[in-house]
Every structure is written in C-alpha cells, then in structure tokens.
Design a protein around this motif. Structure first.
Motif, mmCIF file in Angstrom:
data_model
loop_
_atom_site.group_PDB
_atom_site.id
_atom_site.type_symbol
_atom_site.label_atom_id
_atom_site.label_comp_id
_atom_site.label_asym_id
_atom_site.label_seq_id
_atom_site.Cartn_x
_atom_site.Cartn_y
_atom_site.Cartn_z
ATOM 1 N N LYS A 3 0.834 -1.205 0.000
ATOM 2 C CA LYS A 3 0.000 0.000 0.000
ATOM 3 C C LYS A 3 0.868 1.254 0.000
ATOM 4 O O LYS A 3 0.586 2.224 -0.712
ATOM 5 N N THR A 4 1.937 1.237 0.770
ATOM 6 C CA THR A 4 2.842 2.382 0.825
ATOM 7 C C THR A 4 3.506 2.594 -0.536
ATOM 8 O O THR A 4 3.623 3.733 -1.008
ATOM 9 N N LYS A 5 3.930 1.516 -1.179
ATOM 10 C CA LYS A 5 4.516 1.649 -2.524
ATOM 11 C C LYS A 5 3.472 2.142 -3.529
ATOM 12 O O LYS A 5 3.781 2.976 -4.381
ATOM 13 N N ASN A 6 2.254 1.648 -3.430
ATOM 14 C CA ASN A 6 1.185 2.116 -4.304
ATOM 15 C C ASN A 6 1.028 3.632 -4.176
ATOM 16 O O ASN A 6 0.995 4.346 -5.179
ATOM 17 N N HIS B 233 6.705 11.597 -2.008
ATOM 18 C CA HIS B 233 7.240 10.494 -2.798
ATOM 19 C C HIS B 233 8.471 9.892 -2.108
ATOM 20 O O HIS B 233 8.571 8.668 -1.957
ATOM 21 N N LEU B 234 9.387 10.737 -1.676
ATOM 22 C CA LEU B 234 10.603 10.257 -1.012
ATOM 23 C C LEU B 234 10.304 9.660 0.360
ATOM 24 O O LEU B 234 10.864 8.620 0.725
ATOM 25 N N MET B 235 9.424 10.308 1.132
ATOM 26 C CA MET B 235 9.084 9.789 2.458
ATOM 27 C C MET B 235 8.438 8.408 2.343
ATOM 28 O O MET B 235 8.791 7.484 3.096
ATOM 29 N N LEU B 236 7.509 8.259 1.416
ATOM 30 C CA LEU B 236 6.825 6.974 1.275
ATOM 31 C C LEU B 236 7.777 5.883 0.784
ATOM 32 O O LEU B 236 7.666 4.727 1.206
#
Length: 163
Positions: free
Chosen positions: A37-40, A54-57
């Motif tokens: 989910k985090t990558k999605n 984008h970087l934090m996730l």
C-alpha cells in the motif's frame, strides 16, 4: 501441524511459542500489506508536495520491507512456520487494500498513519505473547519494530498537518 522436516530446536514451550508465531505471522501479513500500500501511494502521489511525499513513502516502504525477513526468521527460529502465499497474507492481515484510481495525498497520509498504528497494535499483541512465553528475543525485537511503526505514523501525521 508442522512438518517434522521443518522442526527447529528451541527451549521455549511449544504451546506458548505457537501463539507468538501466530502473532508474528499476523504482524508479518500486515507488514506485507502495508508495504504494498505504501509503494502504491508512493507511485501515485501527486500535487505540490509530490517530491517530499514520494521520497518519504519510499523510505517508509523500504523500512517496512526490511523488517519482513527478520519477523519471518524469528518465527522459524522458534520452531514454527511462517507465511507461504498472497492468500495466506490476505487471510491474516488487518490492513485494508486501497484500489482506488485516485487518492488525495492527504487521504493517503492519513490512511497510512492509521495503518501503521494498526501494525503497532498487532506488534504489541505479539510482544505480549512473547513475554508470556519467556521469548525475550522476540519481545526485544518487537520493541524496535513498534518504535519504527510509531515513527512512521508520527511522520505521516506531521506531514499532513496544515499551516
């Protein structure tokens, strides 16, 4: 029932350590679900804070994925078996998928914050089972996993704050 070929020697009581393995496998299923989910959300985030989110996730997804092997190996070290399939993950996870075509960035952050807090609950349950079984190694490791998930929730909360 475990396969004798997979038995691992341990001095921990079998009946108690089985509940530890159940708790760890539930948390592991949550980790895999939360990772995807985090990558999605990492892949589909948009808007004025794109780069930061984008970087934090991506960092958070990497941290979640890194813990999966440690959890699974801990289950095996205690003489139990771990997850075997996507189906196994889906049956055990408490974290819900999000298949929407578009999710607003603030909603992404709030959802991931809540999911990390669900993971904290599952990890605390596994740690309590470990303490009951005298499994100090699992209990100690779970402290670090809980701290990491709490930190992710904190970052997500702060990133979503207005003003």
């Amino acid at each position: 029932m475990t396969n004798p070929a997979l038995d691992t020697p341990t001095d921990l009581p079998n009946n108690k350590v089985a509940s530890v393995a159940d708790g760890l496998n539930a948390a592991l299923a949550d980790c895999f679900t939360l990772y995807l989910k985090t990558k999605n959300f990492h892949w589909h985030v948009s808007g004025p804070h794109f780069r930061d989110y984008h970087l934090m996730l991506d960092d958070q997804a990497s941290q979640i994925l890194a813990v999966t092997d440690v959890i699974a190996e801990r289950v095996r070290k205690t003489g139990n078996t771990t997850l075997r399939s996507i189906g196994d993950i889906s049956r055990r996870t408490a974290i819900k998928d999000n298949d929407k075509d578009f999710v607003k960035p603030d909603d992404m952050l709030a959802e991931l914050r809540d999911d990390n807090l669900k993971l904290v609950e599952r990890l605390r349950e596994a740690r309590e089972a470990a303490e009951d079984a005298g499994d100090t190694a699992t209990s100690s490791l779970a402290d670090d996993w809980i701290d990491e998930a709490e930190e992710r929730a904190w970052f997500l909360f702060e990133a979503a704050r207005k003003g």
